[in-house]
Motif scaffolding. Structure first.
Motif, PDB file in Angstrom:
ATOM      1  N   TYR A 323      -8.860  16.337-127.444  1.00  0.00           N
ATOM      2  CA  TYR A 323     -10.325  16.322-126.737  1.00  0.00           C
ATOM      3  C   TYR A 323     -10.461  17.642-125.699  1.00  0.00           C
ATOM      4  CZ  TYR A 323      -9.660  11.510-127.777  1.00  0.00           C
ATOM      5  OH  TYR A 323      -9.554  10.425-128.600  1.00  0.00           O
ATOM      6  N   VAL A 324      -9.274  18.524-125.883  1.00  0.00           N
ATOM      7  CA  VAL A 324      -9.558  19.914-125.138  1.00  0.00           C
ATOM      8  C   VAL A 324      -9.387  20.994-125.917  1.00  0.00           C
ATOM      9  CG1 VAL A 324      -8.426  18.937-123.034  1.00  0.00           C
ATOM     10  CG2 VAL A 324      -7.104  19.538-124.496  1.00  0.00           C
ATOM     11  N   PRO A 325     -10.424  22.079-125.734  1.00  0.00           N
ATOM     12  CA  PRO A 325     -10.380  23.193-126.650  1.00  0.00           C
ATOM     13  C   PRO A 325      -9.377  23.982-126.725  1.00  0.00           C
ATOM     14  CG  PRO A 325     -11.946  23.492-124.856  1.00  0.00           C
ATOM     15  CD  PRO A 325     -11.493  22.155-124.673  1.00  0.00           C
ATOM     16  N   GLU A 326      -8.444  24.037-125.759  1.00  0.00           N
ATOM     17  CA  GLU A 326      -7.363  24.931-125.831  1.00  0.00           C
ATOM     18  C   GLU A 326      -5.798  24.409-126.487  1.00  0.00           C
ATOM     19  OE1 GLU A 326      -7.419  22.724-121.470  1.00  0.00           O
ATOM     20  OE2 GLU A 326      -8.822  23.350-123.235  1.00  0.00           O
ATOM     21  N   LYS A 327      -6.409  22.988-126.793  1.00  0.00           N
ATOM     22  CA  LYS A 327      -5.142  22.486-127.610  1.00  0.00           C
ATOM     23  C   LYS A 327      -5.381  22.405-129.011  1.00  0.00           C
ATOM     24  CE  LYS A 327      -2.087  22.144-124.240  1.00  0.00           C
ATOM     25  NZ  LYS A 327      -1.348  20.967-123.908  1.00  0.00           N
ATOM     26  N   GLY A 423     -19.411  12.224-134.302  1.00  0.00           N
ATOM     27  CA  GLY A 423     -19.883  11.294-133.344  1.00  0.00           C
ATOM     28  C   GLY A 423     -18.939  10.334-132.577  1.00  0.00           C
ATOM     29  N   ILE A 424     -17.963   9.719-133.411  1.00  0.00           N
ATOM     30  CA  ILE A 424     -16.965   9.166-132.923  1.00  0.00           C
ATOM     31  C   ILE A 424     -15.925   9.948-132.074  1.00  0.00           C
ATOM     32  CG2 ILE A 424     -15.016   7.833-133.641  1.00  0.00           C
ATOM     33  CD1 ILE A 424     -16.276   7.070-136.095  1.00  0.00           C
ATOM     34  N   LEU A 425     -15.492  11.052-132.437  1.00  0.00           N
ATOM     35  CA  LEU A 425     -14.551  11.834-131.680  1.00  0.00           C
ATOM     36  C   LEU A 425     -15.287  12.505-130.482  1.00  0.00           C
ATOM     37  CD1 LEU A 425     -12.673  13.919-134.525  1.00  0.00           C
ATOM     38  CD2 LEU A 425     -11.954  11.909-133.030  1.00  0.00           C
ATOM     39  N   SER A 426     -16.495  12.831-130.422  1.00  0.00           N
ATOM     40  CA  SER A 426     -17.012  13.431-129.218  1.00  0.00           C
ATOM     41  C   SER A 426     -17.123  12.314-128.353  1.00  0.00           C
ATOM     42  CB  SER A 426     -18.544  14.192-129.596  1.00  0.00           C
ATOM     43  OG  SER A 426     -19.347  13.164-130.282  1.00  0.00           O
ATOM     44  N   SER A 427     -17.395  11.055-128.602  1.00  0.00           N
ATOM     45  CA  SER A 427     -17.593   9.948-127.759  1.00  0.00           C
ATOM     46  C   SER A 427     -16.584   9.714-127.129  1.00  0.00           C
ATOM     47  CB  SER A 427     -18.228   8.804-128.626  1.00  0.00           C
ATOM     48  OG  SER A 427     -18.180   7.605-127.760  1.00  0.00           O
ATOM     49  N   LEU A 428     -15.405   9.773-127.929  1.00  0.00           N
ATOM     50  CA  LEU A 428     -13.871   9.531-127.529  1.00  0.00           C
ATOM     51  C   LEU A 428     -13.531  10.507-126.513  1.00  0.00           C
ATOM     52  CD1 LEU A 428     -11.967   8.580-130.504  1.00  0.00           C
ATOM     53  CD2 LEU A 428     -12.439   7.041-128.589  1.00  0.00           C
ATOM     54  N   ALA A 429     -13.811  11.938-126.376  1.00  0.00           N
ATOM     55  CA  ALA A 429     -13.772  12.872-125.831  1.00  0.00           C
ATOM     56  C   ALA A 429     -14.535  12.747-124.473  1.00  0.00           C
ATOM     57  CB  ALA A 429     -13.927  14.061-126.347  1.00  0.00           C
TER      58      ALA A 429
END
Length: 578
Positions: A323-327, A423-429
């Motif tokens: 969920y974080v762009p740096e990882k 959609g699922i992954l962005s919702s979780l993030a």
């Protein structure tokens, strides 16, 4: 000729009966070559009637004192005492809706996305439907109901299944063609070769973990290094197979960091107690802590395992949940190969499942382990253990292959698949970040950054009065709290101690997969006097529009940007200090 043979057989059987009739009294039970039959010799014993009359007073053949003690030692908190109580309450509500102050049980105890409203990926389900009912492929209507690539994929898979039947047994490692597909997916992900003979398809990742524990643990003198907090599958499987869990502690102050110095410390402590360490378990992304390991950290872990001769058990079932762009996710196989280590340098077992990621197909029970760095003789033994269970379910095998080989650019389903996945992954993030921010705005609550997986693990201090009440009830404080929470609100949490965490805090297993972004909020708010509060907010209130204004009393006003105003009070006033 046939009549002659039948007649001879009858004569032999009759002769055997006559011989047995006369010889039986000459054999004592101690002389019998079949000891399990010796109990039949008491037919006319004078004591038989007294034995019969006393049988009704005999103890049951199976009691807690006579079952395998390893079963008693085993605990699995995410399906433990709290969940058992929740199921009982659920039955009471079904029988009598007004039995409790809440209308339903909300299970926040385990990552079970589809039970909370997440929809399955259409392409995956289309392929499964066609494979389970192949006659659909011969119907003209199918072309209008299913995408062209799902039809093509179903044909490919059915050609690989013996008899084209998903109800048939397969090879004990899994269907060869599906393992080929998975190996190709691993190779595409990592950039290093993968061999389908290294793949063992299993009913989710859990049986694969049990299989490896069964292989590695010889006695209680064998230890497995496990993270604390840890997913209880590992402590449970180690207990069941008679080994010793050797804990290494993740550092909460550094974002649940995994320090090699801590591994070395626990290794030396175990050796001083006569324990032989066999393997190191690493969960990345972390469950329940949600951290994502850096590549440098992973390299240090690989080096540690190589130097100490440990099998590296890599739980990578949340590899899609970053969920974080740096990882970024890096498999331990990719990391070890990039370091120049091959099959002869390190033994590595990687676990994957269709239950997590963006797919969330928990009930389909699909998964696999990739086993590398083991000799041919040991691999034969792993295959033998797999063969005892015949094979994993075929639907799960198919899903595992689809997860590792989803639609590609140019396929008819690619755009819809990508939209569903993203959609699922962005919702979780989004929900992970929302919950993290909300926790850290609450006085007395701390919560590390949600980098991955599906959970947050906040730290909350319990008041002294609640701790004493838990002691009087002979329960761990966090377990006592979770039980009171359940019976007061119908919400199911898992106490932090179920993950091995220190007991004087209340880290909660926090599932952020709620039915909609504003469906559920639980907040425990201690004041400076360590007063505890809990709020249950009704469905439909948007979580991120919340503003909390604390006063110095038990009541707390909650204002909503969308115009709602609620007055909520402490559910457990008898446990609050002051």
């Amino acid at each position: 000729m046939r009549r002659f043979v039948i007649g001879r057989a009858r004569n032999l059987i009759e002769s055997s009966r006559q011989n047995c009739r006369f010889q039986r009294p000459l054999l004592s039970s101690s002389q019998s070559p079949y000891r399990f039959l010796s109990s039949t010799a008491v037919v006319d014993s004078p004591s038989s009637s007294s034995s019969s009359s006393s049988s009704s007073t005999m103890a049951p053949p199976v009691t807690l004192d006579t079952i395998n003690p390893k079963v008693l030692e085993c605990e699995y908190a995410v399906r433990g005492e709290i969940v058992t109580l929740a199921q009982k309450l659920q039955e009471e509500i079904r029988a009598k809706p007004e039995a409790h102050s809440f209308e339903e049980i909300l299970y926040c105890n385990i990552g079970n996305p589809q039970s909370l409203g997440q929809q399955p990926i259409t392409f995956f389900r289309e392929v499964l439907a066609l494979c389970d009912h192949p006659s659909l492929l011969d119907k003209s209507e199918t072309q209008g109901l299913f995408s062209a690539d799902s039809i093509e994929r179903a044909w490919q898979i059915l050609d690989q299944i013996p008899g084209r039947a998903t109800g048939a047994y397969s090879h004990s490692q899994g269907i060869k063609g599906l393992r080929d597909t998975i190996a190709a997916g691993i190779e595409a992900r990592d950039g290093f070769p993968a061999n389908s003979d290294d793949i063992f398809l299993t009913d989710g990742a859990s049986p694969a973990v049990h299989m490896m524990m069964q292989l590695l643990i010889r006695s209680e003198k064998d230890g497995i290094l496990c993270p604390i907090p840890q997913y209880p599958l590992y402590s449970a499987s180690i207990a069941l197979h008679g080994g010793t869990l050797v804990p290494y502690y993740l550092e909460e102050a550094t974002g649940w960091g995994l320090e090699v110095s801590e591994l070395k410390k626990q290794l030396e402590t175990a050796k001083s107690k006569g324990i032989t360490l066999r393997a190191l378990v690493v969960i990345n992304p972390g469950n329940p802590t949600g951290q994502v390991l850096s590549e440098e950290n992973q390299k240090a872990i690989v080096e540690f395992c190589k130097q100490e001769g440990l099998v590296l058990l890599a739980d990578e079932v949340y590899q899609e949940n970053i969920y974080v762009p740096e990882k970024k996710f890096h498999s331990f196989k990719k990391v070890s190969r990039s370091m120049g280590y091959g099959e002869k340098d390190i033994s590595l077992v990687s676990f994957q499942s269709v239950s997590k990621g963006y797919y969330g197909e928990c009930g389909k029970r699909g998964g696999y382990m990739e086993v590398t760095g083991f000799g041919a003789d040991v691999r034969e033994q792993i295959y033998k253990v797999a063969s005892v269970n015949l094979c994993s379910n075929i639907s799960g095998q198919i899903l595992a292959s689809l997860v590792m080989s989803p639609p590609k650019v140019g396929d008819e389903s690619y755009e819809s698949y990508s939209a569903e996945r993203d959609g699922i992954l962005s919702s979780l993030a989004r929900r992970a970040k929302t919950l993290e921010d909300a926790f850290n705005k609450l006085e007395g609550v701390t919560c590390n950054k949600a980098e991955g997986a599906m959970y947050l693990f906040p730290q909350i201090r319990l008041p002294e009065k609640a701790i004493k009440a838990a002691g009087a009830a002979k329960k761990a404080p966090d377990a006592f709290y979770c039980q009171r929470l359940l019976t007061s609100t119908g919400i199911v949490f898992v106490p932090g101690s179920g993950f091995g965490q220190v007991s004087y805090f209340l880290p909660l297993f926090w599932l952020n997969l709620v039915r909609n972004p504003g469906a559920l909020l639980i907040a425990v708010v201690p004041h400076s006097e360590v007063t505890i509060k809990l709020f249950y907010l009704s469905k439909g209130i948007w979580f991120w529009e919340m503003k909390i204004c604390l006063d110095s009393y038990l009541n707390t006003s909650v204002r909503w940007g969308c115009g709602f105003l609620c007055q909520l009070t402490c559910l457990f006033p008898d446990l609050c200090n002051g």
